[in-house]
Design an enzyme around this catalytic site. Sequence first.
Site: not given
Ligand code: URA
Length: 238
Positions: A101
């Site tokens: 993310d």
């Molecule tokens: N899980 C998440 O919630 N975000 C990420 O970036 C990777 C795994």
Amino acid sequence: MRINKFLAHAGVASRRKAEELILSGKVSVNNVIMTNLAYQVEAGDRVEVNGIAVYNEEPVYYMLNKPRGYISSSSDDKGRQTVMDLLPKGKERIYPVGRLDWDTSGLLLLTNDGEFTNLMTHPRHGVEKVYIAKVEGQANKENLRPLTLGMTIDGKKISPARYEIMRQDKVKNSSLVSLTIHEGQNHQVKKMFAAVGLPVQKLSRVQYGPLNLEGLAPGRYRRLSKKEVSQLMNAVKQ
Ligand code: URA
């Protein structure tokens, strides 16, 4: 790049001969026979001739220590910073293996090898990823238990995860928990913690299969060695 040009560039045959190969059904793209001469090969496509993979470029593999505030794609229509801004502007068309993310930091792999990407990101293959999450609330054995049982996230069953409680801050009402998972669904870790009433405040991926971020500062990248690539391949459960 047009498929006949792609094959010619890769040294398979002349453009004209490549067209013959395509029309005779000997060429597949992503495991589907491709007879359309106008097909444009894209980064990440797996092109095969007679079942043998064709690479236009040497496959390359990178590891990046992604800082928060970058999106994990090769371009962004909203003009935000992407992880590509942190990588060399080379001749290879590399792209991220899965996603982190925008506000998640940590270990991100990048490559131009589509098959490698499929292997690493397919839930069936189960490459372990370790995250460290700062969550709001007091994590304990009771509230974390559902994570170890295999939850359903967005209608998909995920495999049981392992956790370790690293720190608890009673004053700030937060905890630091490491979580090991196999899949890479969208926002999976955040959703898992949210499901047990512990919203994620900060998230970082610290390990991908056998690899960790040792010696790699935030924002820096490095090439993976041949040995590391084979270690990753070996981490894939057949
Ligand atoms: N899980 C998440 O919630 N975000 C990420 O970036 C990777 C795994």
